[in-house]
Design a protein around this motif. Structure first.
Motif, PDB file in Angstrom:
ATOM      1  N   VAL A  90       8.324   4.561 -11.492  1.00 44.90           N
ATOM      2  CA  VAL A  90       8.554   3.135 -11.708  1.00 44.90           C
ATOM      3  C   VAL A  90       9.862   2.875 -12.448  1.00 44.90           C
ATOM      4  CG1 VAL A  90       7.348   2.955 -13.941  1.00 44.90           C
ATOM      5  CG2 VAL A  90       7.358   0.999 -12.351  1.00 44.90           C
ATOM      6  N   GLU A  91      10.364   3.857 -13.191  1.00 44.11           N
ATOM      7  CA  GLU A  91      11.648   3.694 -13.877  1.00 44.11           C
ATOM      8  C   GLU A  91      12.815   3.730 -12.883  1.00 44.11           C
ATOM      9  OE1 GLU A  91      12.062   3.423 -17.286  1.00 44.11           O
ATOM     10  OE2 GLU A  91       9.909   3.516 -17.698  1.00 44.11           O
ATOM     11  N   LYS A 115       0.840  -1.206   0.000  1.00 39.72           N
ATOM     12  CA  LYS A 115       0.000   0.000   0.000  1.00 39.72           C
ATOM     13  C   LYS A 115       0.872   1.251   0.000  1.00 39.72           C
ATOM     14  CE  LYS A 115      -3.750   2.287   2.579  1.00 39.72           C
ATOM     15  NZ  LYS A 115      -4.591   2.457   1.386  1.00 39.72           N
ATOM     16  N   ALA A 116       1.890   1.271   0.854  1.00 39.98           N
ATOM     17  CA  ALA A 116       2.781   2.433   0.927  1.00 39.98           C
ATOM     18  C   ALA A 116       3.515   2.642  -0.393  1.00 39.98           C
ATOM     19  CB  ALA A 116       3.776   2.250   2.071  1.00 39.98           C
ATOM     20  N   PHE A 117       4.033   1.557  -0.975  1.00 38.56           N
ATOM     21  CA  PHE A 117       4.778   1.667  -2.237  1.00 38.56           C
ATOM     22  C   PHE A 117       3.850   2.132  -3.364  1.00 38.56           C
ATOM     23  CE2 PHE A 117       6.691  -0.262  -6.096  1.00 38.56           C
ATOM     24  CZ  PHE A 117       7.919   0.382  -6.060  1.00 38.56           C
ATOM     25  N   GLY A 118       2.648   1.547  -3.419  1.00 40.48           N
ATOM     26  CA  GLY A 118       1.709   1.960  -4.456  1.00 40.48           C
ATOM     27  C   GLY A 118       1.331   3.427  -4.334  1.00 40.48           C
ATOM     28  N   ASN A 169       0.881  -3.126 -10.642  1.00 35.93           N
ATOM     29  CA  ASN A 169       1.640  -3.292 -11.888  1.00 35.93           C
ATOM     30  C   ASN A 169       0.823  -2.824 -13.089  1.00 35.93           C
ATOM     31  OD1 ASN A 169       4.043  -4.233 -10.816  1.00 35.93           O
ATOM     32  ND2 ASN A 169       3.440  -6.388 -10.929  1.00 35.93           N
ATOM     33  N   GLY A 170      -0.478  -3.104 -13.064  1.00 34.88           N
ATOM     34  CA  GLY A 170      -1.322  -2.645 -14.162  1.00 34.88           C
ATOM     35  C   GLY A 170      -1.385  -1.132 -14.259  1.00 34.88           C
ATOM     36  N   ASP A 171      -1.350  -0.478 -13.124  1.00 39.52           N
ATOM     37  CA  ASP A 171      -1.442   0.988 -13.108  1.00 39.52           C
ATOM     38  C   ASP A 171      -0.125   1.671 -13.456  1.00 39.52           C
ATOM     39  OD1 ASP A 171      -4.096   0.859 -12.410  1.00 39.52           O
ATOM     40  OD2 ASP A 171      -3.774   1.251 -10.271  1.00 39.52           O
ATOM     41  N   PHE A 172       1.016   1.067 -13.064  1.00 36.92           N
ATOM     42  CA  PHE A 172       2.269   1.823 -13.117  1.00 36.92           C
ATOM     43  C   PHE A 172       3.389   1.194 -13.943  1.00 36.92           C
ATOM     44  CE2 PHE A 172       0.208   2.916  -9.036  1.00 36.92           C
ATOM     45  CZ  PHE A 172       0.018   4.273  -9.262  1.00 36.92           C
ATOM     46  N   ALA A 173       3.309  -0.089 -14.283  1.00 35.64           N
ATOM     47  CA  ALA A 173       4.418  -0.719 -15.010  1.00 35.64           C
ATOM     48  C   ALA A 173       4.550  -0.143 -16.415  1.00 35.64           C
ATOM     49  CB  ALA A 173       4.212  -2.230 -15.076  1.00 35.64           C
ATOM     50  N   LEU A 232       4.055   5.712  -5.694  1.00 36.69           N
ATOM     51  CA  LEU A 232       3.993   5.796  -7.155  1.00 36.69           C
ATOM     52  C   LEU A 232       2.831   6.689  -7.583  1.00 36.69           C
ATOM     53  CD1 LEU A 232       4.641   2.040  -8.056  1.00 36.69           C
ATOM     54  CD2 LEU A 232       6.229   3.946  -8.399  1.00 36.69           C
ATOM     55  N   HIS A 233       1.687   6.520  -6.937  1.00 36.35           N
ATOM     56  CA  HIS A 233       0.504   7.314  -7.291  1.00 36.35           C
ATOM     57  C   HIS A 233       0.717   8.798  -7.012  1.00 36.35           C
ATOM     58  CE1 HIS A 233      -3.515   9.091  -6.529  1.00 36.35           C
ATOM     59  NE2 HIS A 233      -3.894   8.319  -7.539  1.00 36.35           N
TER      60      HIS A 233
END
Length: 522
Positions: free
Chosen positions: A324-325, A311-314, A358-362, A317-318
């Motif tokens: 993500v790079e 949750k924290a990592f997501g 992964n779907g949101d940020f990869a 990114l958000h």
């Protein structure tokens, strides 16, 4: 608990006996059958095996336990310097004693009721029956005046049963998981029986001072015994005493913390191997060479806080605080208790979370979370530790968490940052880590960013302090302190401790996070 009349004292059998006996739920070997139908025995993964193998070899001791499969019976044998003594379990006992009472009653109760415990009388009855069987086997193979060291929450009744059968023995017990506060422990319908069972030991070891304090308080309030920390006075029947003095005699039990550790020298030696260092570089390349690799290594268990770190990592990114790079979270989550409903639900939830993030940020070249639902050999884990810039330990409650110590032992370059939950036992020792409350997602996010942005000088200062602690307090020091306490409390057969730096056999590090924190791999 039955009285002595029902279970008279047992003499050692006429077969092989041993001066030092370890009793644990699982044996240090796994039973496998190859393609030709030949039986093979392979080293079991797990922190407990890692911790005790050196002591066993030095003392030519015997290890009593279950082979991990139901209805499997075989004769004792010697395996790689350890004498293996089996205790068989039926499929029904595996379901009720192990999966039921041990892992669906005691485990959640002892871990602060993160998941609700289940109470079934038939599970308790099976737990009692199996604990008696383990005690009987130990009574048969321990030599006169020998030392028996019982391990962990699955066998909390063994010390008392064994004392009834063999009062000549010196008995130790070590609890690898937390011991809960009185208010939580009191929920257990069989609370007095558990306390009485543990008090059959001469020395009861815990991971943290708080655990030992919780136990002593429970004994004082629920049994009414006198406690003068770290000692507990257990009343002993003395039939020869005058009537007015009966019940006045006591046996003094030592209950204190003995924080477990790892084979730190062995881990450091592996980390210096050129092939493992090359593998660490390959891992980073396979991840797309991000600036920061964040690593989590756990059994897939609701106590480990895996959902909290994701949750924290997501959110980072958000929020745009991470790209993500530039940053990848590698999560190794080895399978655990896959027939227990709470664990099946947890796996589904974690894998859905991984897929969503992964779907949101990869991107085509970079994955946000590299997720692995299986264990790895020890060498591969060391390479992962070397490849990781940040080790993320977010346990909601953990007896110790040896992964934190493994990461520190591997970092001979004095680099890397350990983020460590204050609710893991390792936090008592590894004060130079970045300590966090995993329930505070905002604080966890800020700590991750602090670790990413930390200057190298600060990283080196912290890691040097951590490494001094882990290298000085290794598994040999842990076992030596416990065995010395046994010898002091009840002088008799003295067990030799392994020399400092003794290397142990390779194991699956992904299963040792607390497993010594918690248990042998299951």
């Amino acid at each position: 608990m039955s009285d002595q009349a029902e279970h008279p004292a047992t003499e050692p059998t006429t077969g092989e006996t041993y001066g030092f006996v370890v009793v644990s739920n699982r044996l240090p070997v796994d039973h496998t059958v190859d393609e030709n139908g030949d039986v093979k025995w392979e080293h079991s993964p797990g922190g407990l095996v890692t911790a005790l193998e050196p002591v066993m070899r030095v003392n030519d001791g015997a290890w009593i336990g279950w082979a991990g499969k139901p209805d499997l019976e075989f004769e004792p044998f010697e395996n790689d310097g350890i004498n293996v003594v089996p205790v068989p379990l039926s499929a029904e006992e595996v379901e009720r004693y192990y999966e039921g009472f041990s892992n669906d009653t005691l485990w959640p109760l002892y871990h602060d009721v993160i998941s609700a415990p289940t109470y079934h009388r038939v599970w308790w009855e099976s737990y009692v029956k199996v604990n008696r069987r383990f005690a009987q086997r130990a009574a048969e193979v321990a030599e006169q005046g020998g030392v028996v060291w019982v391990q962990d929450y699955q066998l909390q009744l063994v010390p008392q049963y064994l004392r009834e059968l063999r009062p000549d023995l010196t008995i130790g017990f070590f609890n690898h998981i937390p011991f809960p506060p009185l208010g939580i422990f009191s929920q257990l319908p069989w609370r007095e029986a558990i306390l009485t069972g543990l008090l059959g030991a001469d020395v009861i070891g815990f991971q943290r001072a708080d655990d030992a304090s919780n136990f002593s308080r429970s004994v004082r309030h629920l049994l009414g015994y006198a406690t003068t920390r770290p000692y507990i006075d257990v009343p002993v029947d003395d039939e020869s005493a005058p009537l007015e003095r009966r019940g006045k005699k006591v046996r003094r039990v030592l209950a204190k913390q003995f924080p477990i550790s790892i084979d730190s020298a062995g881990y450091e030696a592996l980390s210096r191997r050129p092939d493992i260092q090359a593998r660490a570089r390959e891992i980073r390349e396979g991840l797309g060479n991000p600036k920061t690799v964040i690593l989590g290594v756990d059994r897939l268990d609701y106590t480990k806080g895996i959902r909290h770190r994701m949750k924290a990592f997501g959110e980072l990114l958000h929020d745009g605080r991470l790209d993500v790079e530039d940053a990848t979270l590698v999560q190794v989550a080895s399978p655990s208790r896959e027939r227990v409903a709470a664990y099946m639900e947890l796996r589904d939830e974690i894998e859905l979370t991984v897929g969503r993030i992964n779907g949101d940020f990869a991107t085509m070249s970079h994955t946000a979370i590299s997720y692995h639902h299986h264990g790895y050999p020890r060498e591969e884990m060391v390479a992962l530790y070397l490849a990781a810039d940040i080790m993320l330990v977010t346990a909601l409650r953990d007896g110790m968490n040896l992964v934190a110590k493994e990461y520190v032992a591997v970092r001979h370059d004095n680099d890397g940052v350990l983020i460590l939950s204050e609710f893991a036992g390792a936090a008592d020792e590894l004060r130079s880590a970045l300590l966090i409350n995993p329930h505070d997602i905002g604080g966890l996010k800020n700590t991750i960013m602090r670790a990413i942005e930390m200057p190298k000088r600060d990283r080196v200062t912290r890691m040097r302090a951590l490494r001094r602690r882990v290298l000085d307090n290794d598994v040999a020091a842990w076992s030596a302190k416990f065995l010395e306490a046994l010898a002091d409390v009840r002088p008799g057969h003295r067990v030799a401790a392994p020399p400092k730096g003794t290397e142990v056999a390779s194991n699956d590090a992904a299963s040792t996070d607390g497993s010594a924190s918690s248990e042998p791999a299951a």
